[in-house]
Scaffold this motif. Structure first.
Motif: not given
Length: 133
Positions: A28-36, A108-111
């Motif tokens: 699947d296509d999407g976007t990723a961001t991250y959190y701390t 998806i919000d990655l570490s």
């Protein structure tokens, strides 16, 4: 009879190869961001320490908490802003342990640690391909 066995082996091998290409080709296509950090508490596991190769699911994959514990392979496919060449060319496998609520900027919000595997953190948000593994 030996020839028919050989033909059967070749046919089975061809089917196995075809099936492996079918499963590799789907993402699947999407976007990723991250959190701390801190990464606890999480929506899925409370105060359990789940390590750092983790992610929070947006509504697109949250599936009413059924996403908890699922693992996804994530690969950066390009930038969403002015950071040149944000992708590292690597992929990362993460476990969903949290929920990224409405207004979440990514699929998806990655570490922070997982994001750094696939992209330059200065990018903040990248285009991705992801598949459940």
């Amino acid at each position: 009879m030996c020839k028919s066995v050989r033909v059967m082996v070749v046919a089975v091998a061809a089917v196995v190869v075809a099936m492996s290409f079918a499963s590799v080709g789907y993402a699947d296509d999407g976007t990723a961001t991250y959190y701390t950090p801190p990464y606890v508490p999480s929506s899925c596991n409370g105060f359990k320490n789940d390590g750092v190769m983790i992610a929070a699911a947006s509504d697109a994959i949250w599936d009413n908490r059924r996403a908890c514990g699922r693992t996804y392979r994530v690969k950066c496919t390009g930038g969403t802003n002015q950071v040149p060449h944000p992708c590292t060319g690597r992929s990362v496998v993460v476990r969903i342990v949290d929920y990224c609520p409405a207004g979440c900027r990514g699929t998806i919000d990655l570490s922070q640690e997982a994001f750094a595997v696939i992209a330059n953190p200065d990018a903040g948000k990248v285009n991705i391909q992801f598949d459940q593994v």
